[in-house]
Design an enzyme around this catalytic site. Structure first.
Site, PDB file in Angstrom:
ATOM      1  N   TYR A 150       0.836  -1.202   0.000  1.00 49.87           N
ATOM      2  CA  TYR A 150       0.000   0.000   0.000  1.00 49.87           C
ATOM      3  C   TYR A 150       0.873   1.254   0.000  1.00 49.87           C
ATOM      4  CZ  TYR A 150      -3.757   3.167   1.608  1.00 49.87           C
ATOM      5  OH  TYR A 150      -4.679   4.186   1.731  1.00 49.87           O
ATOM      6  N   LYS A 154       1.276   3.645  -3.258  1.00 52.61           N
ATOM      7  CA  LYS A 154       0.791   5.026  -3.223  1.00 52.61           C
ATOM      8  C   LYS A 154       1.938   6.001  -3.485  1.00 52.61           C
ATOM      9  CE  LYS A 154      -3.671   4.837  -2.059  1.00 52.61           C
ATOM     10  NZ  LYS A 154      -4.747   5.516  -2.779  1.00 52.61           N
ATOM     11  N   VAL A 193     -11.849   2.855  14.214  1.00 49.23           N
ATOM     12  CA  VAL A 193     -13.095   3.521  14.613  1.00 49.23           C
ATOM     13  C   VAL A 193     -14.280   2.560  14.463  1.00 49.23           C
ATOM     14  CG1 VAL A 193     -14.701   5.396  14.087  1.00 49.23           C
ATOM     15  CG2 VAL A 193     -12.236   5.840  14.100  1.00 49.23           C
ATOM     16  N   ASN A 195     -14.184  -0.754  14.282  1.00 49.49           N
ATOM     17  CA  ASN A 195     -14.032  -1.861  15.235  1.00 49.49           C
ATOM     18  C   ASN A 195     -14.534  -1.477  16.622  1.00 49.49           C
ATOM     19  OD1 ASN A 195     -12.905  -3.745  13.560  1.00 49.49           O
ATOM     20  ND2 ASN A 195     -10.982  -3.932  14.669  1.00 49.49           N
ATOM     21  N   PHE A 196     -14.056  -0.340  17.125  1.00 46.05           N
ATOM     22  CA  PHE A 196     -14.392   0.043  18.507  1.00 46.05           C
ATOM     23  C   PHE A 196     -15.902   0.297  18.643  1.00 46.05           C
ATOM     24  CE2 PHE A 196     -10.010   1.865  20.058  1.00 46.05           C
ATOM     25  CZ  PHE A 196      -9.459   0.604  19.879  1.00 46.05           C
ATOM     26  N   ARG A 280       3.692   4.735  15.047  1.00 45.46           N
ATOM     27  CA  ARG A 280       3.484   5.092  16.461  1.00 45.46           C
ATOM     28  C   ARG A 280       2.647   6.357  16.600  1.00 45.46           C
ATOM     29  NH1 ARG A 280       8.246   6.605  17.586  1.00 45.46           N
ATOM     30  NH2 ARG A 280       9.129   5.703  15.712  1.00 45.46           N
TER      31      ARG A 280
HETATM   32  P1  NAD Z   1     -12.796   1.876   0.356  1.00 47.38           P
HETATM   33  O1  NAD Z   1     -12.147   0.538   0.410  1.00 47.38           O
HETATM   34  O2  NAD Z   1     -14.113   2.048   1.033  1.00 47.38           O
HETATM   35  O3  NAD Z   1     -12.952   2.369  -1.147  1.00 47.38           O
HETATM   36  C1  NAD Z   1     -12.074   2.010  -2.177  1.00 47.38           C
HETATM   37  C2  NAD Z   1     -12.918   1.640  -3.387  1.00 47.38           C
HETATM   38  O4  NAD Z   1     -12.049   1.301  -4.478  1.00 47.38           O
HETATM   39  C3  NAD Z   1     -13.816   0.441  -3.150  1.00 47.38           C
HETATM   40  O5  NAD Z   1     -15.130   0.741  -3.557  1.00 47.38           O
HETATM   41  C4  NAD Z   1     -13.196  -0.668  -3.996  1.00 47.38           C
HETATM   42  O6  NAD Z   1     -14.125  -1.622  -4.439  1.00 47.38           O
HETATM   43  C5  NAD Z   1     -12.563   0.132  -5.120  1.00 47.38           C
HETATM   44  N1  NAD Z   1     -11.445  -0.548  -5.788  1.00 47.38           N
HETATM   45  C6  NAD Z   1     -10.383  -1.168  -5.219  1.00 47.38           C
HETATM   46  N2  NAD Z   1      -9.561  -1.633  -6.164  1.00 47.38           N
HETATM   47  C7  NAD Z   1     -10.095  -1.290  -7.366  1.00 47.38           C
HETATM   48  C8  NAD Z   1      -9.718  -1.508  -8.726  1.00 47.38           C
HETATM   49  N3  NAD Z   1      -8.598  -2.161  -9.041  1.00 47.38           N
HETATM   50  N4  NAD Z   1     -10.515  -1.018  -9.704  1.00 47.38           N
HETATM   51  C9  NAD Z   1     -11.676  -0.355  -9.406  1.00 47.38           C
HETATM   52  N5  NAD Z   1     -12.096  -0.138  -8.143  1.00 47.38           N
HETATM   53  C10 NAD Z   1     -11.304  -0.607  -7.134  1.00 47.38           C
HETATM   54  O7  NAD Z   1     -11.736   2.923   0.946  1.00 47.38           O
HETATM   55  P2  NAD Z   1     -11.884   4.488   1.236  1.00 47.38           P
HETATM   56  O8  NAD Z   1     -11.633   4.676   2.677  1.00 47.38           O
HETATM   57  O9  NAD Z   1     -13.118   5.021   0.629  1.00 47.38           O
HETATM   58  O10 NAD Z   1     -10.601   5.034   0.454  1.00 47.38           O
HETATM   59  C11 NAD Z   1     -10.704   5.689  -0.801  1.00 47.38           C
HETATM   60  C12 NAD Z   1      -9.324   6.191  -1.213  1.00 47.38           C
HETATM   61  O11 NAD Z   1      -8.821   7.091  -0.225  1.00 47.38           O
HETATM   62  C13 NAD Z   1      -8.301   5.076  -1.360  1.00 47.38           C
HETATM   63  O12 NAD Z   1      -7.483   5.352  -2.480  1.00 47.38           O
HETATM   64  C14 NAD Z   1      -7.478   5.177  -0.077  1.00 47.38           C
HETATM   65  O13 NAD Z   1      -6.179   4.732  -0.272  1.00 47.38           O
HETATM   66  C15 NAD Z   1      -7.549   6.666   0.203  1.00 47.38           C
HETATM   67  N6  NAD Z   1      -7.365   6.956   1.639  1.00 47.38           N
HETATM   68  C16 NAD Z   1      -8.361   6.709   2.536  1.00 47.38           C
HETATM   69  C17 NAD Z   1      -8.140   6.980   3.893  1.00 47.38           C
HETATM   70  C18 NAD Z   1      -9.207   6.771   4.943  1.00 47.38           C
HETATM   71  O14 NAD Z   1      -8.968   7.038   6.121  1.00 47.38           O
HETATM   72  N7  NAD Z   1     -10.402   6.347   4.597  1.00 47.38           N
HETATM   73  C19 NAD Z   1      -6.901   7.471   4.316  1.00 47.38           C
HETATM   74  C20 NAD Z   1      -5.904   7.670   3.365  1.00 47.38           C
HETATM   75  C21 NAD Z   1      -6.151   7.422   2.024  1.00 47.38           C
HETATM   76  N1  UDP Z   2      -6.151  -0.556  16.236  1.00 48.57           N
HETATM   77  C1  UDP Z   2      -6.507  -1.029  17.483  1.00 48.57           C
HETATM   78  N2  UDP Z   2      -7.569  -1.871  17.572  1.00 48.57           N
HETATM   79  C2  UDP Z   2      -8.322  -2.238  16.512  1.00 48.57           C
HETATM   80  C3  UDP Z   2      -7.968  -1.734  15.232  1.00 48.57           C
HETATM   81  C4  UDP Z   2      -6.871  -0.908  15.131  1.00 48.57           C
HETATM   82  O1  UDP Z   2      -5.857  -0.715  18.488  1.00 48.57           O
HETATM   83  O2  UDP Z   2      -9.283  -3.000  16.693  1.00 48.57           O
HETATM   84  C5  UDP Z   2      -5.013   0.379  16.127  1.00 48.57           C
HETATM   85  C6  UDP Z   2      -3.995   0.035  15.048  1.00 48.57           C
HETATM   86  O3  UDP Z   2      -3.020  -0.860  15.544  1.00 48.57           O
HETATM   87  C7  UDP Z   2      -3.413   1.410  14.749  1.00 48.57           C
HETATM   88  C8  UDP Z   2      -4.600   2.360  14.952  1.00 48.57           C
HETATM   89  O4  UDP Z   2      -5.533   1.651  15.759  1.00 48.57           O
HETATM   90  O5  UDP Z   2      -2.402   1.746  15.667  1.00 48.57           O
HETATM   91  C9  UDP Z   2      -5.272   2.794  13.651  1.00 48.57           C
HETATM   92  O6  UDP Z   2      -5.546   1.628  12.900  1.00 48.57           O
HETATM   93  P1  UDP Z   2      -6.344   1.661  11.524  1.00 48.57           P
HETATM   94  O7  UDP Z   2      -6.236   0.302  10.926  1.00 48.57           O
HETATM   95  O8  UDP Z   2      -7.689   2.237  11.731  1.00 48.57           O
HETATM   96  O9  UDP Z   2      -5.564   2.729  10.633  1.00 48.57           O
HETATM   97  P2  UDP Z   2      -4.021   2.904  10.213  1.00 48.57           P
HETATM   98  O10 UDP Z   2      -3.149   2.003  11.050  1.00 48.57           O
HETATM   99  O11 UDP Z   2      -3.970   2.566   8.774  1.00 48.57           O
HETATM  100  O12 UDP Z   2      -3.755   4.333  10.510  1.00 48.57           O
END
Ligand code: NAD
Ligand code: UDP
Ligand code: UDP
Length: 328
Positions: A150, A154, A193, A195-196, A280
């Site tokens: 990932y 990215k 979020v 999960n909790f 962290r």
């Molecule tokens: P999500 O998993 O809900 O949405 C991603 C969507 O992309 C899904 O609908 C999935 O089916 C689709 N998808 C995956 N692979 C694909 C492919 N090869 N072709 C077509 N569609 C495909 O996730 P999200 O939280 O909505 O995230 C959306 C974007 O934002 C992602 O690129 C993610 O990396 C980025 N992002 C999200 C967060 C967050 O906190 N939610 C944080 C950082 C970056």
């Molecule tokens: N985490 C946790 N319990 C859970 C799921 C996640 O303590 O049930 C922790 C995880 O180890 C991380 C933080 O919460 O430190 C955020 O995790 P998440 O997967 O939401 O996002 P990311 O790690 O991608 O920021």
């Protein structure tokens, strides 16, 4: 309507996902036409069900690792699984989606001369040694760990966006999204979020990984989408990258406590092993977004959590929680 007015036709890849579906709602509200392209890997049709029959909305099931020939004015590239459980399920496909997918949407943008937006991520900073993280920080990323598919995918996508910008003069907008939450998060994607909240609502133990002193900064989805729209509508030659997120930082233990307080749950807290390469701490420096877009998040964590809890209560009430933890 002025007969010379032509609506924008906007492609949203990943539009059936959590963020994509909220973005589409906003675009349709303001009068745009939307083409949603999604392979439904982690997205769900239920996120866009309410748009069926909408005269300005179209859905196409398609995987962006394959070429796509459509005519559009703007592109938001959001397609990519976002939670660790989902992106680690098929890591090779995750990298392909970020890298090959980016090449395809960039090629498309080049052909039709569309402005193109990339949903990058705070993960490109890895386990940061600089705090909070400004856009100038280059990051601290493991190239060979379980999160690398990932993070490096990215990072490479950002490289491609900037090479198309320099080499082909493409009009790009790259944003780095920090942890975002809200209604339509996938109930089983293992993010903290969702999960909790589900654990608290079911009276199950709240699973803190590690000691819970690691931190994250949580942005409510509506604030983030406002940032997306302002970024896309910003002037030319502002390619980014731009951090978008809420700088209010909380430890994971504090988050657990807030969820318990807001739900009135009797859940206990259990500690479980910390996943490998778990960052962290994480907090966006949003000085640039404030200056360039006049944007900053408006929703305090308590308020956003309350709305998200209401959403998950609805799902549980309808008995609509997916049974399997890992959906694909
Ligand atoms: P999500 O998993 O809900 O949405 C991603 C969507 O992309 C899904 O609908 C999935 O089916 C689709 N998808 C995956 N692979 C694909 C492919 N090869 N072709 C077509 N569609 C495909 O996730 P999200 O939280 O909505 O995230 C959306 C974007 O934002 C992602 O690129 C993610 O990396 C980025 N992002 C999200 C967060 C967050 O906190 N939610 C944080 C950082 C970056
Ligand atoms: N985490 C946790 N319990 C859970 C799921 C996640 O303590 O049930 C922790 C995880 O180890 C991380 C933080 O919460 O430190 C955020 O995790 P998440 O997967 O939401 O996002 P990311 O790690 O991608 O920021
Ligand atoms: N592409 C696409 N739709 C288009 C134009 C291009 O999917 O409308 C894909 C195509 O697969 C191509 C890639 O985008 O390989 C990159 O296109 P570009 O024009 O940059 O490079 P080239 O075609 O020269 O490889």
């Amino acid at each position: 309507m002025n007969k010379n007015f032509r609506r924008k036709r906007i492609l949203v890849t990943g539009g059936a996902g959590f963020l994509g579906s909220h973005l589409i709602d906003r675009l349709l509200e303001r009068g745009d036409e939307v083409l949603c392209v999604d392979n439904l890997f982690t997205g769900d049709k239920s996120n866009i069900d309410h748009l069926a029959g909408h005269p300005r909305f179209e859905f196409m099931r398609h995987d962006i690792t394959f070429p796509l020939y459509v005519e559009v004015d703007q592109i938001y590239n959001l397609a990519c699984p976002a939670s660790p459980i989902h992106y680690q399920f098929d890591p090779v496909q995750t990298t392909k989606t970020s890298v090959v997918g980016a090449i395809n949407v960039l090629g498309l943008a080049k052909r039709v001369k569309a402005r193109i937006f990339q949903a990058s991520t705070s993960e490109i900073y890895g386990d940061p040694t600089v705090h909070p993280q400004p856009e100038e920080y280059w990051g601290n990323v493991n190239t060979i760990g379980p999160r690398s598919c990932y993070d490096e995918g990215k990072r490479c996508a950002e490289t491609l966006f900037f090479d198309y910008y320099r080499q082909h003069r493409l009009d790009i907008k790259v944003v780095r999204i920090f942890n975002t939450y809200g209604p339509r998060m996938h109930p089983n994607d293992g993010r903290v979020v969702s999960n909790f909240i589900i654990q608290a609502l079911q009276g199950a133990p709240i699973t803190i990984y590690g000691d819970g002193n690691q931190s994250r900064s949580f942005c409510y989805v509506d604030d983030l989408i406002e940032g997306f729209l302002r970024t896309m509508d910003s002037g030319p030659d502002m390619p980014g990258p731009l951090n978008l997120g809420n700088p209010s930082e909380f430890t994971i233990r504090e988050l657990a406590q807030q969820v318990i307080d807001l739900t009135g749950s009797k859940s206990t807290i259990v500690e479980m092993p910390l996943p490998q390469d778990d960052p962290r701490q994480r907090q966006p420096d949003i000085t640039k977004a404030q200056a360039e877009l006049g944007w900053q998040p408006q929703t305090p964590l308590r308020e956003g959590l309350a709305k998200t809890i209401e959403y998950f209560e609805g799902i549980i009430r309808r008995n609509a929680l997916p049974a399997e933890r890992l959906i694909p």
